[in-house]
Design a protein around this motif. Structure first.
Motif, mmCIF file in Angstrom:
data_model
loop_
_atom_site.group_PDB
_atom_site.id
_atom_site.type_symbol
_atom_site.label_atom_id
_atom_site.label_comp_id
_atom_site.label_asym_id
_atom_site.label_seq_id
_atom_site.Cartn_x
_atom_site.Cartn_y
_atom_site.Cartn_z
ATOM 1 N N TYR A 30 29.962 -19.742 51.133
ATOM 2 C CA TYR A 30 30.702 -20.973 50.920
ATOM 3 C C TYR A 30 30.277 -21.994 51.970
ATOM 4 O O TYR A 30 29.785 -21.618 53.041
ATOM 5 N N PRO A 31 30.460 -23.284 51.687
ATOM 6 C CA PRO A 31 30.116 -24.317 52.670
ATOM 7 C C PRO A 31 30.832 -24.083 53.994
ATOM 8 O O PRO A 31 31.990 -23.653 54.016
ATOM 9 N N ALA A 32 30.124 -24.336 55.082
ATOM 10 C CA ALA A 32 30.666 -24.247 56.446
ATOM 11 C C ALA A 32 31.081 -22.830 56.830
ATOM 12 O O ALA A 32 31.832 -22.637 57.790
ATOM 13 N N GLU A 33 30.617 -21.830 56.078
ATOM 14 C CA GLU A 33 30.887 -20.446 56.443
ATOM 15 C C GLU A 33 29.576 -19.674 56.445
ATOM 16 O O GLU A 33 28.591 -20.091 55.832
ATOM 17 N N GLY A 34 29.575 -18.520 57.128
ATOM 18 C CA GLY A 34 28.414 -17.652 57.054
ATOM 19 C C GLY A 34 28.409 -16.878 55.748
ATOM 20 O O GLY A 34 29.425 -16.781 55.064
ATOM 21 N N PRO A 35 27.260 -16.330 55.374
ATOM 22 C CA PRO A 35 27.196 -15.500 54.149
ATOM 23 C C PRO A 35 28.109 -14.280 54.272
ATOM 24 O O PRO A 35 28.293 -13.734 55.359
ATOM 25 N N THR A 36 28.655 -13.864 53.160
ATOM 26 C CA THR A 36 29.456 -12.641 53.130
ATOM 27 C C THR A 36 28.854 -11.683 52.113
ATOM 28 O O THR A 36 28.427 -12.095 51.028
ATOM 29 N N SER A 93 34.802 -12.990 59.416
ATOM 30 C CA SER A 93 33.977 -11.786 59.555
ATOM 31 C C SER A 93 34.205 -11.072 60.884
ATOM 32 O O SER A 93 33.841 -9.899 61.026
ATOM 33 N N GLY A 94 34.774 -11.758 61.849
ATOM 34 C CA GLY A 94 34.926 -11.188 63.184
ATOM 35 C C GLY A 94 33.768 -11.517 64.104
ATOM 36 O O GLY A 94 33.803 -11.191 65.291
ATOM 37 N N VAL A 95 32.748 -12.176 63.572
ATOM 38 C CA VAL A 95 31.609 -12.607 64.386
ATOM 39 C C VAL A 95 31.851 -14.070 64.778
ATOM 40 O O VAL A 95 32.129 -14.898 63.911
ATOM 41 N N THR A 96 31.752 -14.351 66.056
ATOM 42 C CA THR A 96 31.957 -15.733 66.502
ATOM 43 C C THR A 96 30.667 -16.308 67.043
ATOM 44 O O THR A 96 29.852 -15.598 67.658
ATOM 45 N N GLN A 97 30.498 -17.603 66.803
ATOM 46 C CA GLN A 97 29.322 -18.304 67.293
ATOM 47 C C GLN A 97 29.759 -19.620 67.929
ATOM 48 O O GLN A 97 30.611 -20.318 67.402
ATOM 49 N N THR A 98 29.148 -19.911 69.058
ATOM 50 C CA THR A 98 29.403 -21.188 69.711
ATOM 51 C C THR A 98 28.094 -21.789 70.182
ATOM 52 O O THR A 98 27.144 -21.057 70.516
ATOM 53 N N ASN A 100 24.299 -0.732 55.850
ATOM 54 C CA ASN A 100 23.969 -1.355 54.573
ATOM 55 C C ASN A 100 24.472 -2.784 54.401
ATOM 56 O O ASN A 100 24.244 -3.388 53.368
ATOM 57 N N GLU A 101 25.143 -3.341 55.359
ATOM 58 C CA GLU A 101 25.457 -4.761 55.284
ATOM 59 C C GLU A 101 25.575 -5.325 56.682
ATOM 60 O O GLU A 101 25.808 -4.601 57.648
ATOM 61 N N GLN A 102 25.387 -6.617 56.761
ATOM 62 C CA GLN A 102 25.541 -7.335 58.017
ATOM 63 C C GLN A 102 26.686 -8.329 57.862
ATOM 64 O O GLN A 102 26.906 -8.868 56.780
ATOM 65 N N PHE A 103 27.384 -8.564 58.938
ATOM 66 C CA PHE A 103 28.534 -9.467 58.931
ATOM 67 C C PHE A 103 28.128 -10.740 59.673
ATOM 68 O O PHE A 103 27.746 -10.676 60.843
ATOM 69 N N PHE A 104 28.207 -11.839 58.977
ATOM 70 C CA PHE A 104 27.686 -13.094 59.499
ATOM 71 C C PHE A 104 28.758 -13.940 60.163
ATOM 72 O O PHE A 104 29.901 -13.995 59.706
ATOM 73 N N GLY A 105 28.344 -14.626 61.216
ATOM 74 C CA GLY A 105 29.184 -15.635 61.819
ATOM 75 C C GLY A 105 29.093 -16.932 61.039
ATOM 76 O O GLY A 105 28.320 -17.029 60.081
#
Lengths: 112, 113
Positions: free
Chosen positions: A39-45, B2-7, B100-105
């Protein structure tokens, strides 16, 4: 050289109908495939995955089909809902979960 | 979430400058990945770390470097920035390599002027 291709940049579907998103790959060593939704402004899920030992994997409204001989996979969404409107990325790995190669994405719009 | 944070979320800088992007993985995840997404492009894998050690390298330029610290957070350093480095930079994490999957910020949007 794009190893993972999603030739349709965008797709529009009516709510309740089937959405079919396609992905082609060139590397015959790929053995694991995933679909991500963004979704826009979010990371891929993460959405759904399939390994090369299967030709189909189903999770609720989402089904992924793999045709190894054609080096083609597709994601079916049935029935499509407006909340499914997003960019969908296909990804492939030759190392079972490492070094994923992503396609450029297909923007799906589900119209109410 | 996702629990991943980015700054930071957004970063605007000039050509020739150096920036650092930061990523905190999900609690318990030992593997961190960095991706670059330029306009209308897919995600390009840059580099992967596992428990502090570099695990895999993708299309990462020599001007870019990364590290993963003992507390498992990771930083991506981009130097001698060029206009073409403007992109979304995503960090992802997983419990281990080959998961099998990655969690993205949510990504850091870098604009180089």
């Amino acid at each position: 050289d794009q190893q993972v291709k999603q030739n349709s940049p965008s797709l529009s579907v009516q709510e309740g109908r089937i959405s079919i998103l396609n992905c082609d790959y060139t590397n015959s060593m790929f053995d694991y495939f995933l679909w991500y939704k963004k979704y826009p402004a979010e990371g891929p899920t993460f959405l759904i995955s399939i390994s090369s030992i299967k030709d189909k994997n189903e999770d609720g409204r989402f089904t992924v089909f793999l045709n190894k001989s054609a080096k083609h996979l597709s994601l079916h969404i049935v029935p499509s809902q407006p909340g499914d409107s997003a960019v969908y990325f296909c990804a492939a790995s030759a190392d079972y979960g490492q070094n994923f190669v992503f396609g450029p994405g297909t923007r799906l719009s589900v119209l109410p | 979430d996702s629990g991943v944070t980015q700054t930071p979320k957004h970063l605007i800088t000039a050509t020739g400058q150096r920036v650092t992007l930061r990523c905190s993985p999900r609690s318990g995840d030992l593997s961190v990945y960095w991706y670059q997404q330029s306009l209308d492009q897919g995600l390009q894998f840059l580099i992967q770390y596992y428990n502090g050690e570099e695990r895999a390298k993708g299309n990462i330029l020599e001007r870019f470097s990364a590290q993963q610290f003992p507390d498992l957070h990771s930083e991506l350093n981009l130097s001698s920035l060029e206009l073409g480095d403007s992109a979304l930079y995503f960090c992802a994490s997983s419990p281990r390599p080959s998961y099998n999957e990655q969690f993205f910020g949510p990504g850091t949007r870098l604009t180089v002027l």
